[in-house]
Every structure is written in C-alpha cells, then in structure tokens.
Design a protein around this motif. Structure first.
Motif, PDB file in Angstrom:
ATOM      1  N   TRP A   1       0.833  -1.204   0.000  1.00 13.15           N
ATOM      2  CA  TRP A   1       0.000   0.000   0.000  1.00 13.15           C
ATOM      3  C   TRP A   1       0.868   1.255   0.000  1.00 13.15           C
ATOM      4  O   TRP A   1       0.570   2.221  -0.714  1.00 13.15           O
ATOM      5  CB  TRP A   1      -0.923  -0.006   1.208  1.00 13.15           C
ATOM      6  CG  TRP A   1      -1.627   1.292   1.465  1.00 13.15           C
ATOM      7  CD1 TRP A   1      -1.516   2.081   2.564  1.00 13.15           C
ATOM      8  CD2 TRP A   1      -2.541   1.969   0.591  1.00 13.15           C
ATOM      9  NE1 TRP A   1      -2.301   3.199   2.456  1.00 13.15           N
ATOM     10  CE2 TRP A   1      -2.946   3.166   1.242  1.00 13.15           C
ATOM     11  CE3 TRP A   1      -3.048   1.694  -0.664  1.00 13.15           C
ATOM     12  CZ2 TRP A   1      -3.834   4.059   0.674  1.00 13.15           C
ATOM     13  CZ3 TRP A   1      -3.942   2.595  -1.235  1.00 13.15           C
ATOM     14  CH2 TRP A   1      -4.324   3.753  -0.576  1.00 13.15           C
ATOM     15  N   ASN A   2       1.943   1.257   0.766  1.00 12.42           N
ATOM     16  CA  ASN A   2       2.865   2.398   0.743  1.00 12.42           C
ATOM     17  C   ASN A   2       3.437   2.612  -0.652  1.00 12.42           C
ATOM     18  O   ASN A   2       3.527   3.744  -1.139  1.00 12.42           O
ATOM     19  CB  ASN A   2       4.003   2.178   1.742  1.00 12.42           C
ATOM     20  CG  ASN A   2       3.552   2.292   3.183  1.00 12.42           C
ATOM     21  OD1 ASN A   2       2.502   2.861   3.475  1.00 12.42           O
ATOM     22  ND2 ASN A   2       4.333   1.737   4.090  1.00 12.42           N
ATOM     23  N   SER A   3       3.825   1.499  -1.298  1.00 14.16           N
ATOM     24  CA  SER A   3       4.401   1.601  -2.644  1.00 14.16           C
ATOM     25  C   SER A   3       3.381   2.123  -3.640  1.00 14.16           C
ATOM     26  O   SER A   3       3.658   3.043  -4.421  1.00 14.16           O
ATOM     27  CB  SER A   3       4.913   0.227  -3.092  1.00 14.16           C
ATOM     28  OG  SER A   3       5.947  -0.231  -2.268  1.00 14.16           O
ATOM     29  N   PHE A   4       2.184   1.545  -3.647  1.00 12.77           N
ATOM     30  CA  PHE A   4       1.166   1.943  -4.616  1.00 12.77           C
ATOM     31  C   PHE A   4       0.685   3.366  -4.367  1.00 12.77           C
ATOM     32  O   PHE A   4       0.438   4.120  -5.312  1.00 12.77           O
ATOM     33  CB  PHE A   4      -0.023   0.982  -4.561  1.00 12.77           C
ATOM     34  CG  PHE A   4       0.315  -0.418  -4.970  1.00 12.77           C
ATOM     35  CD1 PHE A   4       1.415  -0.674  -5.772  1.00 12.77           C
ATOM     36  CD2 PHE A   4      -0.435  -1.486  -4.533  1.00 12.77           C
ATOM     37  CE1 PHE A   4       1.746  -1.963  -6.148  1.00 12.77           C
ATOM     38  CE2 PHE A   4      -0.120  -2.778  -4.904  1.00 12.77           C
ATOM     39  CZ  PHE A   4       0.973  -3.015  -5.716  1.00 12.77           C
ATOM     40  N   ARG A   5       0.571   3.741  -3.090  1.00 13.34           N
ATOM     41  CA  ARG A   5       0.130   5.099  -2.778  1.00 13.34           C
ATOM     42  C   ARG A   5       1.164   6.117  -3.243  1.00 13.34           C
ATOM     43  O   ARG A   5       0.813   7.129  -3.876  1.00 13.34           O
ATOM     44  CB  ARG A   5      -0.101   5.216  -1.269  1.00 13.34           C
ATOM     45  CG  ARG A   5      -0.533   6.597  -0.807  1.00 13.34           C
ATOM     46  CD  ARG A   5      -0.837   6.593   0.668  1.00 13.34           C
ATOM     47  NE  ARG A   5       0.252   6.004   1.453  1.00 13.34           N
ATOM     48  CZ  ARG A   5       0.283   6.009   2.785  1.00 13.34           C
ATOM     49  NH1 ARG A   5      -0.697   6.560   3.462  1.00 13.34           N
ATOM     50  NH2 ARG A   5       1.299   5.469   3.421  1.00 13.34           N
ATOM     51  N   LEU A   6       2.430   5.871  -2.934  1.00 12.15           N
ATOM     52  CA  LEU A   6       3.489   6.779  -3.375  1.00 12.15           C
ATOM     53  C   LEU A   6       3.562   6.839  -4.901  1.00 12.15           C
ATOM     54  O   LEU A   6       3.651   7.921  -5.483  1.00 12.15           O
ATOM     55  CB  LEU A   6       4.834   6.322  -2.820  1.00 12.15           C
ATOM     56  CG  LEU A   6       5.263   6.853  -1.458  1.00 12.15           C
ATOM     57  CD1 LEU A   6       6.609   6.263  -1.086  1.00 12.15           C
ATOM     58  CD2 LEU A   6       5.313   8.369  -1.457  1.00 12.15           C
ATOM     59  N   ALA A   7       3.526   5.666  -5.534  1.00 15.42           N
ATOM     60  CA  ALA A   7       3.622   5.630  -6.991  1.00 15.42           C
ATOM     61  C   ALA A   7       2.436   6.326  -7.639  1.00 15.42           C
ATOM     62  O   ALA A   7       2.591   7.040  -8.639  1.00 15.42           O
ATOM     63  CB  ALA A   7       3.722   4.182  -7.476  1.00 15.42           C
ATOM     64  N   GLY A   8       1.246   6.139  -7.088  1.00 15.47           N
ATOM     65  CA  GLY A   8       0.068   6.795  -7.641  1.00 15.47           C
ATOM     66  C   GLY A   8       0.119   8.308  -7.501  1.00 15.47           C
ATOM     67  O   GLY A   8      -0.143   9.050  -8.457  1.00 15.47           O
ATOM     68  N   LEU A   9       0.483   8.784  -6.297  1.00 16.89           N
ATOM     69  CA  LEU A   9       0.591  10.230  -6.092  1.00 16.89           C
ATOM     70  C   LEU A   9       1.684  10.829  -6.964  1.00 16.89           C
ATOM     71  O   LEU A   9       1.509  11.904  -7.560  1.00 16.89           O
ATOM     72  CB  LEU A   9       0.868  10.525  -4.619  1.00 16.89           C
ATOM     73  CG  LEU A   9      -0.264  10.247  -3.632  1.00 16.89           C
ATOM     74  CD1 LEU A   9       0.217  10.442  -2.197  1.00 16.89           C
ATOM     75  CD2 LEU A   9      -1.467  11.147  -3.910  1.00 16.89           C
ATOM     76  N   ALA A  10       2.815  10.134  -7.028  1.00 18.72           N
ATOM     77  CA  ALA A  10       3.922  10.643  -7.848  1.00 18.72           C
ATOM     78  C   ALA A  10       3.543  10.659  -9.323  1.00 18.72           C
ATOM     79  O   ALA A  10       3.886  11.605 -10.046  1.00 18.72           O
ATOM     80  CB  ALA A  10       5.164   9.782  -7.640  1.00 18.72           C
ATOM     81  N   ALA A  11       2.832   9.633  -9.800  1.00 15.40           N
ATOM     82  CA  ALA A  11       2.424   9.596 -11.199  1.00 15.40           C
ATOM     83  C   ALA A  11       1.480  10.754 -11.525  1.00 15.40           C
ATOM     84  O   ALA A  11       1.619  11.409 -12.576  1.00 15.40           O
ATOM     85  CB  ALA A  11       1.751   8.262 -11.519  1.00 15.40           C
TER      86      ALA A  11
END
Length: 566
Positions: free
Chosen positions: A345-355
């Motif tokens: 969840w940390n990875s997907f949340r960061l990746a989504g916000l960054a994208a």
C-alpha cells in the motif's frame, strides 16, 4: 511544434485573454523548471565550498577504486549493451528466421526487472549451495576447488547483470532506426559490389549510429545510477560511497561533493553522445522510400539467430524469474499478509501520487511549449527533462540539502519568535519523497505528453479561438480528451518507475516508512533472499505493464506498415 500550429496562429489576432493565458503557462513552466533544477544546482554549488572532512580520507583510501570501478563498468556495460541491443535489433528487423516476430517483444522482457532484483536472483542461483553449482557437482562428481565458476562479486560480474537488464534501451532505439531505413540505400550499396551483409555493415549500421549512441548513453546513465546491485555485491562506486559518506560518516558536505563528481560524469556522457551526433544527419532520403525487405536466413544462420536472440531473454528474464519463483516456494516473505500489504500500500500510494504529480507537471510544461514556443519555454522543457539523467542518489542529496536548510531556518525563526521548535517540516516527509520522484521521472512523462500534443493539429485551436473559447476551455474540451491515451501511458510508465526506484526512496523516505523496494533491499542485505523473493516478484509483475504497452505499440506499428505496403 508542428508547422500547422505555427501557421494557424500567424493569421489570427491575439486576444488579450488568450495572450494572458499563454503568459501564465510560460511563467508556470519556468517556475516548475526552476524547482526541478534546484536539487541539481544545490549539488553543484557544494563544489564552491571547502572540502568536507571525509574527502581527504576517501581520497587516500577508496577514491582510486571508485574511479577504476566506474571506468570499467562504463566500458563493460557500454560494449555489452551496444553489441546485444544492436545485434538483436538487426536480426529481428532485417532478417527472417523461426520466431523472429515473437523475439520482437520477447527481447523487451528484461526491462521489467530492476537491476537489483536480477542481482538477488543470480546471487542465490549461482551460490556454492545454489542449484547451478549443486547440479554441476552432482553430475560430474566435483567438489570445492575442482572447477572454476564465475564470480559475481566483481566489477565484471555486476556489469554482466546490468547489461542483461539494460540492453533493451539500445534494442528499442536501434530497431526504430533500422525500421526507418530505406531499402533503396542498401540496394545502391549492393550495386556497388557489396553483399547483403556488407551493405548492412557499411551502410545500415552507420545510418543507425545516432540511435545506437543514444541508447548506449541511456544504459550507461542507468548503470551509473544503480545502487542496489553494486551495494549487494560489494562493488565500490560513487552511489554506494555517497550513501556511506552521508549516513555512515555523517559528512553531508563530502557526500554532496561526491554527488557533484558523479553528476559531472553523467553530464560528460551526455556531452559525448551529443558530440557523436554533431553535424551528422543519417537518413534514408528525403522522398518516400520503400520499406526494407527482410533477408531470409538459411538453416545454419537461422539457428545462430535464434540462439543470439534467445540467450538475452533466457539470461535476462526466464532464469531470474525461475530463481525467484523457486525462492518464493521454498520460503517467501514471512510477513506476507497484513504487514506485506502495508508495504504494498505504501508503494502503490506513493507511486500513484507521484504519477499524478509528474503527469500534471509534464502536461503544464508541454502545454506551455505549445502555446508559447520560443527559447524560454524550450529551455524550461530541456531543464525539466534533465533529472532523468541524474542518479537517484544525487537527486536525494540535492533535495535534502535545501530542504534541510529551510527546516533549520524555520525552526530557528519559530524558536526566536515564539519559543517553540517546529522540528523537520519538509525533510524526511512524503512531500520530500514526491519532490525527488518529480525531479527524477518528469522526463518519463514529458515525452508521451509532448508526442500527444504534437499530433493535435493547430487548426483545432484556431477554430476554437474564433468561436470565443479561452485557453482553459480549449485545454479542457479539446486537448484533454485527445490526450487521454498519452496521459495514461505517461502515468503508467511513471507509476512503474517510481515503484522500482530504490536509492532516492531509501535516502529521502520518512522514518519507519517502507515500500516494497525498500523491503526487498533490507531482506536481501540480511541475506534473506528467499524472503525477498515475494516482493521482488510483485515488483517484476508490475514492471511488465510498460513492456506490454511497448509490445502493443510494436504490434500496431507492424499492422500499419503492412497496410502501407499493401
């Protein structure tokens, strides 16, 4: 910017609201470019100050080793990626043999595996107690010392691993260059006495030289930016030394100055690549040309071509995935469950916000370039794209320096005025991490967005303006729907790149905030490779997304070429 866009604006009177909108976009592009350049400038500025206390120690101990390892890695990875990428692109584009169409996309599969993950896979597979050496000893009755086996804990071993995952950069660009070449040029060479292979070597390869040089430069920049692989195998490079100097010795000044040295090496690579293409134009002719007719290989040539194309796929994707699957079945992450889902969840949340952030900034900069083409917006675009060439370790150091200075200033100001401390406001926060991702991967989204905007004719903008539409209305009603696919592609590629990013995440992340990449790195550093395999497989599975997108583009490209030929 297309000629259509320029001509459509030339005969239209500039309305005040539209002119103001263009100016606003240009100003925003300059501000965003300045934000992207700030960490890089902060690193460069460290050279103007006195040397850090650890610099003398590093110069007397490991500096010569760092330089030697860097030079050898550049040589090995440069030659390896150029030979494999160019050779395989040549075979699948200019020759026909069994499986040549399938190899067009199979050769892209190693792109899905980060270098540090393929390193972990091979570390277990090639260990003394691993399956390969165990099978050799069982088959031939050997024992320790009876045979020679490659050592991955060396510059050569790490360079081979990096080559296996980085050659697709050269393959993609070289293949595109070969597809653009005209059969008329090669036929002209054959009329002058060259055989088919001689014509390809003397004419085809020189014409593709700029693309090969660009792909090799990209691969080398990725190799210099690598942290997880060289750290695991104990190869001392700039990235590992920067990390140890900052966190091990506590010398931020020395770390910044080392980062400046690495940045100079990267800029030198860019300059050499540009110099190699300076004043040269390689094309197939100004008029419409006939597509190259592939050469049908004989039985022996076809066998050699299949082996040449299958070996990179086998070593760069099939064997590492098989090794990771075996490790996962044998052990796997013991925290697979709620804790593992937290990392995911940390990875997907960061990746989504960054994208989202990266795509939004890329769209603003590209739109400013469309509305106000000129040297200012062009410079802003070039500055915004330079971050992708800078290693994540350098960007992390460059971000923590100005953010740390701001936090110190804010804390001192609040203490003097109100008597209480603010602590760390920006450093060690998700905001700082997103900033690092923005600087690092803005160029990844800028390319697709610019390409999508170039496909929209300027006549649509002109027609909308004659009907009284403002800049914002044109962007919302016309450009946004037409750019949907480009924006989605940019977002997916940025999402995957952020998910795989390791050095910037390790250095900038908040305290006790782990992602899948950090979890995999931590487990592998403790030699718990079986437990690291679970997160590695998840990262690779998600990394296949851009590979699938590129594969679909190749399929559409082939279909369009077939329709044009008919």
């Amino acid at each position: 910017m297309t000629d259509t866009t320029a001509s459509s604006r030339s005969w239209l009177p500039a309305r005040p609201a539209f002119t103001a909108g263009r100016s606003a976009f240009a100003v925003m592009a300059l501000v965003l470019a300045a934000l992207v350049a700030l960490p890089i400038l902060a690193v460069v500025a460290s050279l103007a100050g006195p040397a850090g206390p650890s610099i003398a120690h590093l110069m007397n101990t490991v500096l010569a080793e760092i330089v030697a390892n860097t030079v050898w890695m550049v040589v090995f990875v440069g030659l390896g990626t150029a030979v494999i990428g160019t050779g395989t692109a040549w075979l699948v584009t200019l020759c026909r043999f069994p499986g040549s169409r399938a190899f067009e996309w199979l050769l892209l599969l190693p792109l899905a595996i980060p270098a540090y993950i393929i390193g972990y896979a091979y570390a277990d597979a090639m260990a003394f107690a691993g399956p390969i050496q165990s099978a050799l000893r069982t088959t031939f009755g050997w024992s320790r010392g009876d045979y020679w086996f490659p050592n991955l804990n060396s510059v050569g071993g790490v360079s081979v691993l990096l080559t296996l995952v980085l050659y697709p950069y050269v393959y993609l660009l070289a293949r595109a260059a070969f597809l653009d070449q005209s059969t008329c040029v090669l036929e002209a060479a054959r009329t002058l006495g060259s055989n088919p292979w001689g014509a390809c070597f003397r004419v085809g390869l020189p014409m593709a030289r700029p693309a090969i040089a660009a792909g090799t430069a990209l691969a080398l920049m990725e190799a210099l930016a690598d942290f997880g692989t060289v750290q695991y195998f104990g190869v001392t490079t700039f990235t590992t030394t920067i990390y140890r100097t900052w966190f091990g010795m506590g010398d931020r000044v020395a770390a910044a100055q080392l980062a400046s040295s690495l940045l100079i090496v990267v800029l030198l690579l860019i300059a050499l690549e540009m110099f190699a293409r300076r004043g040269r134009r390689f094309g197939g002719g100004g008029r419409r040309h006939r597509t190259i007719v592939p050469l049908q290989l004989g039985p022996l040539g076809a066998l050699l071509a299949v082996l040449a194309c299958a070996l990179p796929v086998l070593l760069g994707f099939v064997l590492p995935i098989a090794a990771l699957l075996r490790l996962h079945v044998d052990g796997g992450d013991p925290l697979f469950g709620v804790r593992f889902l937290t990392y995911a969840w940390n990875s997907f949340r960061l990746a989504g916000l960054a994208a989202l952030l990266v795509v939004a900034v890329a769209a603003l900069i590209a739109y400013a370039q469309r509305l106000s083409p000129g040297p200012v917006t062009m410079a802003a675009t070039r500055i915004a794209a330079i971050g992708y060439a800078v290693p994540g370790t350098v960007i992390a150091v460059g971000i923590l320096m100005p953010l740390g200075a701001f936090d110190a200033w804010a804390d001192a100001s609040m203490r003097s005025m109100f008597g209480w401390s603010t602590g760390l406001v920006l450093s060690g926060t998700v905001i700082a991490l997103l900033y690092a991702y923005l600087v690092r991967f803005l160029a990844v989204a800028l390319g697709p967005v610019e390409s999508g905007l170039h496909k929209i004719p300027g006549s649509l903008d002109a027609a909308a303006r004659t009907l009284g539409a403002s800049t914002a209305e044109i962007a919302r009603s016309i450009h946004a729907p037409l750019l949907r696919r480009s924006l989605l592609t940019a977002g997916l590629v940025a999402f995957v790149d952020v998910l795989k990013e390791l050095p910037a995440t390790i250095i900038v992340r908040p305290f006790n905030f782990d992602t899948l990449a950090v979890r995999v790195y931590s487990l592998a550093s403790d030699e718990r490779l079986a437990q690291a395999s679970t997160g590695s497989l998840v990262i690779v599975a998600i990394g296949l997304i851009p590979v699938i997108l590129i594969t679909r583009m190749i399929a559409r490209e082939r279909a369009s070429a077939g329709r044009a030929a008919s």
